[in-house]
Design a protein around this motif. Structure first.
Motif, mmCIF file in Angstrom:
data_model
loop_
_atom_site.group_PDB
_atom_site.id
_atom_site.type_symbol
_atom_site.label_atom_id
_atom_site.label_comp_id
_atom_site.label_asym_id
_atom_site.label_seq_id
_atom_site.Cartn_x
_atom_site.Cartn_y
_atom_site.Cartn_z
ATOM 1 N N CYS A 236 -6.716 -3.885 6.382
ATOM 2 C CA CYS A 236 -6.337 -4.479 5.111
ATOM 3 C C CYS A 236 -6.365 -3.396 4.031
ATOM 4 O O CYS A 236 -7.355 -2.663 3.908
ATOM 5 N N TYR A 239 -0.307 -0.403 3.083
ATOM 6 C CA TYR A 239 1.009 -0.930 2.715
ATOM 7 C C TYR A 239 2.084 0.070 3.112
ATOM 8 O O TYR A 239 1.860 1.280 3.065
ATOM 9 N N LYS A 264 -3.222 -5.796 -3.882
ATOM 10 C CA LYS A 264 -4.609 -5.348 -3.986
ATOM 11 C C LYS A 264 -4.771 -4.364 -5.133
ATOM 12 O O LYS A 264 -4.091 -3.338 -5.192
ATOM 13 N N LYS A 333 -12.840 -3.419 8.300
ATOM 14 C CA LYS A 333 -11.793 -4.416 8.096
ATOM 15 C C LYS A 333 -10.827 -3.988 6.993
ATOM 16 O O LYS A 333 -9.655 -4.343 7.025
ATOM 17 N N THR A 334 -11.362 -3.252 6.024
ATOM 18 C CA THR A 334 -10.532 -2.786 4.912
ATOM 19 C C THR A 334 -10.573 -1.264 4.842
ATOM 20 O O THR A 334 -11.486 -0.623 5.377
#
Length: 445
Positions: A236, A239, A264, A333-334
């Motif tokens: 996450c 992009y 984000k 996760k990010t």
């Protein structure tokens, strides 16, 4: 141009253009060459000396009319075309001093006409022929305008809720205000062109319906982003530049929650790439409040972006890390960081630039919350899979001949869908050629 400390806070247009007096003074510098080389550098073949002479004579309406004989999107081209390598690069004055600011003058006359009353060019008598144009980006709009002026009935199918293609979703407002794009689209519609929004060819428009037209023009662009294929790209906060810019430019993510599309908000952003799209992504991220680092695998002098875009990005606080390349995205996760490796320059490659090679053991980490990949894009195969007889190159480009004719009779293509990602003006130039070929075919010539 506004103060950097101010314009980096919003999405207002940075370059304010020429005043009337400065436009006239600039036009008076033109030498009126007997054999003007500037025209050769224009992909859409504008009669540059003619329109510049009219500016010098303060006939701004006549100048706009002269430009629009060959280009129905002058306010757009005057803002985003790389004139320095095209018409201005061919200007005889560039040999000894600054070339004529042809792009700025083109923008000036287009803006002047929009403010003082737009005159729609004449169109030929109706031919009774119908042409379908798929996509409303620069290629689609140009083909539609040319075909309408030839007298054909043109219907444009656009999958998104706004017409304009990359002009709307890809280029930020501070470089190309969206009201400018829509104003020039209205001029194309004034020629008689019908634009159907939210029409996805292959879904809401069937193959049979499309091929029922007397001719078809494909101008679907290159909207499929490329990825680096490195570890961590599924985290996450990663992009593609396409998604990031579309969310902000077309879907107003910068105004969330006033608009429904989020993006984000990051304290730190890393952008990979060195083209105009990378500069756009970096400058948008700066306006969203992030500290931005741009990583490019070659030297700064090798950057493919326009020099003015590089200068603007640096002035706005984008940090450049050249001769480096991302090799892994870090995080659980990010995104928490991007691992990069230093690069050394070796022998020249086919593009004439030095080929980068990794320096073993030179890895380093850039802390970041968001990683944006701006390493190129290609045609979306889903948009052209409805015509399986089309021939495509290895990277998905539709194969066309010099006139834009595809392997399917009556179907033509131009712009990025045929060439791969290029500039707005090159897409327009190839679309003009294809439109002329379609006209000849419809007339049985």
């Amino acid at each position: 141009m506004t103060d950097v400390s101010e314009h980096v806070k919003d999405f207002k247009e940075v370059n304010k253009g020429l005043s009337e007096e400065n436009a006239v003074l600039e036009a008076l510098r033109c030498m009126n060459c007997v054999r003007p080389s500037c025209v050769k550098g224009c992909p859409v073949c504008i009669d540059i000396p003619a329109f510049i002479q009219k500016v010098a004579n303060r006939d701004f309406a006549g100048a706009a009319e002269a430009v629009k004989e060959n280009n129905m999107l002058p306010a757009i081209c005057g803002r985003v075309c790389p004139q320095e390598t095209q018409c201005e690069g061919e200007c005889i004055l560039s040999k000894k001093e600054k070339p004529i600011a042809i792009g700025a003058l083109e923008r000036f006359v287009a803006d002047w006409e929009r403010e003082h009353g737009v005159k729609t060019p004449e169109v030929a008598a109706p031919t009774g022929k119908k042409v379908a144009v798929v996509g409303s980006g620069p290629a689609g709009l140009t083909a539609a305008a040319e075909l309408a002026r030839f007298g054909h009935a043109v219907t444009v199918f656009e999958s998104l809720h706004e017409a304009g293609g990359v002009l709307m979703y890809g280029i930020p407002n501070f470089r190309l205000p969206k009201e400018i794009v829509q104003a020039e689209i209205e001029q194309v519609k004034a020629l008689g062109v019908e634009i159907r929004l939210n029409h996805l060819v292959g879904r809401s428009v069937s193959t049979e319906e499309l091929l029922a037209y007397d001719a078809v023009f494909l101008g679907t662009g290159a909207g499929l982003p490329y990825f680096m294929g490195i570890e961590g790209e599924n985290l996450c906060g990663v992009y593609s530049a396409n998604e990031f810019l579309t969310r902000v430019n077309l879907m107003h993510a910068n105004c969330f929650p006033e608009f429904d599309t989020p993006v984000k908000r990051a304290a730190k952003v890393v952008v990979a790439g060195g083209g105009n799209v990378a500069m756009d992504a970096a400058r948008v991220a700066r306006r969203l409040g992030a500290d931005v680092t741009l990583v490019y695998r070659r030297r700064e002098e090798d950057l493919p972006a326009r020099a003015v875009e590089v200068t603007n990005a640096q002035a706005e606080g984008v940090r450049f890390v050249c001769c480096a390349n991302p090799v892994r995205v870090l995080g659980e996760k990010t995104v928490s960081g991007v691992e990069c490796v230093r690069m050394e320059m070796c022998a020249l490659d086919e593009s004439g630039r030095p080929k980068p090679s990794c320096i073993e053991g030179s890895n380093f980490v850039l802390e970041t919350d968001v990683f944006i990949e701006a390493i190129g894009q290609g045609p979306n195969p889903l948009l052209i899979s409805m015509l399986p007889a089309l021939k495509r190159e290895r990277r998905g480009n539709v194969v066309v001949d010099a006139d834009g004719q595809t392997a399917v009779a009556g179907v033509y293509a131009a712009g990025d869908v045929a060439t791969g990602a290029a500039t707005v003006i090159w897409a327009m130039g190839s679309a003009k050629k294809a439109a002329a070929a379609i006209d000849r075919m419809l007339r049985g010539e």
